[in-house]
Motif scaffolding. Structure first.
Motif, PDB file in Angstrom:
ATOM      1  N   UNK A  77      66.145  42.391  38.830  1.00 25.48           N
ATOM      2  CA  UNK A  77      66.527  43.237  37.758  1.00 25.48           C
ATOM      3  C   UNK A  77      65.133  43.539  36.898  1.00 25.48           C
ATOM      4  N   UNK A  78      64.284  42.720  36.658  1.00 20.50           N
ATOM      5  CA  UNK A  78      63.281  43.070  36.000  1.00 20.50           C
ATOM      6  C   UNK A  78      62.045  43.656  36.749  1.00 20.50           C
ATOM      7  N   UNK A  79      62.031  43.912  38.010  1.00 27.06           N
ATOM      8  CA  UNK A  79      61.005  44.439  38.647  1.00 27.06           C
ATOM      9  C   UNK A  79      61.181  45.650  39.583  1.00 27.06           C
ATOM     10  N   UNK A  80      62.528  46.041  39.680  1.00 28.43           N
ATOM     11  CA  UNK A  80      63.074  46.884  40.577  1.00 28.43           C
ATOM     12  C   UNK A  80      62.637  48.084  40.600  1.00 28.43           C
ATOM     13  N   UNK A  81      62.157  48.625  39.421  1.00 28.01           N
ATOM     14  CA  UNK A  81      61.672  49.786  39.295  1.00 28.01           C
ATOM     15  C   UNK A  81      60.058  49.706  39.035  1.00 28.01           C
ATOM     16  N   UNK A  82      59.275  48.808  39.449  1.00 30.22           N
ATOM     17  CA  UNK A  82      58.004  48.627  39.120  1.00 30.22           C
ATOM     18  C   UNK A  82      57.425  47.650  40.308  1.00 30.22           C
ATOM     19  N   UNK A  83      57.908  47.895  41.585  1.00 32.47           N
ATOM     20  CA  UNK A  83      57.477  47.191  42.867  1.00 32.47           C
ATOM     21  C   UNK A  83      56.115  47.546  43.191  1.00 32.47           C
ATOM     22  N   UNK A  84      55.446  48.691  42.772  1.00 36.78           N
ATOM     23  CA  UNK A  84      54.450  49.082  43.279  1.00 36.78           C
ATOM     24  C   UNK A  84      53.292  48.617  42.314  1.00 36.78           C
ATOM     25  N   UNK A  85      53.747  47.847  41.295  1.00 37.45           N
ATOM     26  CA  UNK A  85      52.636  47.388  40.110  1.00 37.45           C
ATOM     27  C   UNK A  85      52.218  46.098  40.672  1.00 37.45           C
ATOM     28  N   UNK A  86      51.097  45.584  40.219  1.00 37.71           N
ATOM     29  CA  UNK A  86      50.412  44.251  40.518  1.00 37.71           C
ATOM     30  C   UNK A  86      51.167  43.228  40.320  1.00 37.71           C
ATOM     31  N   UNK A  87      51.471  42.179  41.088  1.00 38.78           N
ATOM     32  CA  UNK A  87      52.109  40.906  40.592  1.00 38.78           C
ATOM     33  C   UNK A  87      51.289  40.179  39.451  1.00 38.78           C
ATOM     34  N   UNK A  88      49.976  40.286  39.274  1.00 35.73           N
ATOM     35  CA  UNK A  88      49.118  39.913  38.162  1.00 35.73           C
ATOM     36  C   UNK A  88      49.710  40.391  36.859  1.00 35.73           C
ATOM     37  N   UNK A  89      50.510  41.441  36.693  1.00 33.90           N
ATOM     38  CA  UNK A  89      50.762  41.813  35.610  1.00 33.90           C
ATOM     39  C   UNK A  89      51.943  41.453  35.008  1.00 33.90           C
ATOM     40  N   UNK A  90      52.593  40.608  35.619  1.00 39.93           N
ATOM     41  CA  UNK A  90      53.762  39.794  35.271  1.00 39.93           C
ATOM     42  C   UNK A  90      53.580  38.780  34.411  1.00 39.93           C
ATOM     43  N   UNK A  91      54.466  38.321  33.647  1.00 41.05           N
ATOM     44  CA  UNK A  91      54.275  37.188  32.754  1.00 41.05           C
ATOM     45  C   UNK A  91      54.209  36.034  33.576  1.00 41.05           C
ATOM     46  N   UNK A  92      53.902  34.809  33.048  1.00 36.90           N
ATOM     47  CA  UNK A  92      53.740  33.646  33.688  1.00 36.90           C
ATOM     48  C   UNK A  92      55.065  33.110  34.421  1.00 36.90           C
TER      49      UNK A  92
ATOM     50  N   UNK B 263      50.331  34.321  42.396  1.00 33.75           N
ATOM     51  CA  UNK B 263      50.560  35.598  43.002  1.00 33.75           C
ATOM     52  C   UNK B 263      49.361  36.265  43.556  1.00 33.75           C
ATOM     53  N   UNK B 264      49.502  36.841  44.837  1.00 37.13           N
ATOM     54  CA  UNK B 264      48.102  37.431  45.406  1.00 37.13           C
ATOM     55  C   UNK B 264      47.803  38.913  44.582  1.00 37.13           C
ATOM     56  N   UNK B 265      46.607  39.413  44.358  1.00 40.43           N
ATOM     57  CA  UNK B 265      46.258  40.359  44.033  1.00 40.43           C
ATOM     58  C   UNK B 265      46.662  41.734  44.544  1.00 40.43           C
ATOM     59  N   UNK B 266      48.148  41.663  44.781  1.00 41.83           N
ATOM     60  CA  UNK B 266      48.585  42.855  45.502  1.00 41.83           C
ATOM     61  C   UNK B 266      49.778  43.372  44.606  1.00 41.83           C
ATOM     62  N   UNK B 267      50.498  44.234  45.239  1.00 41.93           N
ATOM     63  CA  UNK B 267      51.662  44.799  44.586  1.00 41.93           C
ATOM     64  C   UNK B 267      52.778  43.699  44.570  1.00 41.93           C
TER      65      UNK B 267
END
Length: 280
Positions: free
Chosen positions: A163-178, A126-130
């Motif tokens: 369903x896992x990210x719909x409430x956190x779309x502004x968070x960094x993609x790098x914070x997600x699990x693998x 993922x890019x270092x973006x939301x």
């Protein structure tokens, strides 16, 4: 010999979009076969990595490419979207066409080609973006019209991530699990709606639960796209693919057929030996 270079940032930035850059002279009458190779040979310098690869890959299906390390699976995968062009020592001969148009013709723009053929790499990148901006990236740089919010939501749903990210779309993609990161990369690849999706061992770095999610997703994606996946996992190929291509040492395509036939009644003794674990 497989491509030994890891994908660079530039590689990642040219994943997919929608373009007319390869639309001229396409044969749209042959709907069953979308990717066709005839006597494709690849060299890296003086080392030949692929020998006379010939196969017809059907659309809206999953085609698995299996074989031991160094047999040319990833090399062939990267021929389809001309990623090997990025390697100075690489040379490709033969014909490789998408809907009847040879992608190595002089009038084909490689960047335009890559925009029609999405790619998901072995390691999530993922890019270092939301999360939102990761999915919308291709839409923005390619000036794709339409409701981007709707496309982002639809892509995340197709990637089984909404369903896992719909409430956190502004968070960094790098914070997600693998596993979530890999599904995010898949959402990013399908957002511009390519025709073909290439996957180079997309689950090899994931745990069993995440791997199962990716496998389910691959099968669902084949309803709308043509998926070509490289995997070392024989059971995975048997579970999710419609067709299987068996590459063996030396860059040779030994057998290509329906997956059930490859695993239950292969024509080649070499393939049977590999499938049953006698070598490889």
């Amino acid at each position: 010999m497989n491509n030994t270079q890891d994908p660079t940032t530039d590689d990642m930035l040219i994943e997919t979009d929608v373009t007319d850059g390869m639309s001229e002279s396409l044969d749209l009458t042959d709907r069953d076969t979308i990717v066709r190779s005839r006597n494709v040979n690849v060299w890296y310098g003086s080392d030949q990595a692929l020998h006379d690869i010939t196969m017809d890959i059907p659309e809206n299906s999953v085609t698995a490419m299996v074989g031991p390390s160094g047999c040319g699976k990833s090399t062939f995968l990267r021929c389809i979207n001309r990623m090997n062009d990025l390697i100075d020592s690489a040379r490709v001969e033969g014909e490789l066409s998408i809907r009847g148009k040879n992608v190595y013709d002089d009038d084909v723009d490689p960047v335009a080609l890559r925009r029609r053929v999405g790619m998901v790499f072995q390691k999530p990148n993922p890019f270092p973006k939301s999360i939102y901006d990761n999915v919308a990236y291709g839409l923005n740089i390619q000036n794709i019209e339409g409701d981007h919010d709707e496309i982002v939501e639809r892509s995340l749903k197709r990637a089984a991530l909404w369903d896992e990210v719909k409430d956190r779309l502004d968070e960094s993609g790098l914070e997600l699990s693998g596993g979530q990161q890999q599904r995010l990369c898949i959402a990013r690849a399908i957002a511009p709606d390519p025709e073909v999706i290439l996957m180079d061992e997309p689950a090899s770095a994931l745990d069993p639960v995440a791997t199962s999610q990716i496998e389910d997703l691959v099968e669902e994606l084949a309803e709308d796209y043509t998926v070509i996946i490289v995997t070392h996992n024989m059971q995975q190929a048997a579970r999710i693919s419609d067709k299987t291509a068996v590459f063996l040492t030396g860059g040779e395509l030994v057998e290509f057929d329906d997956t059930q036939k490859i695993f239950e009644n292969p024509e080649s003794q070499r393939v049977e030996d590999y499938i049953t674990g006698k070598f490889g």
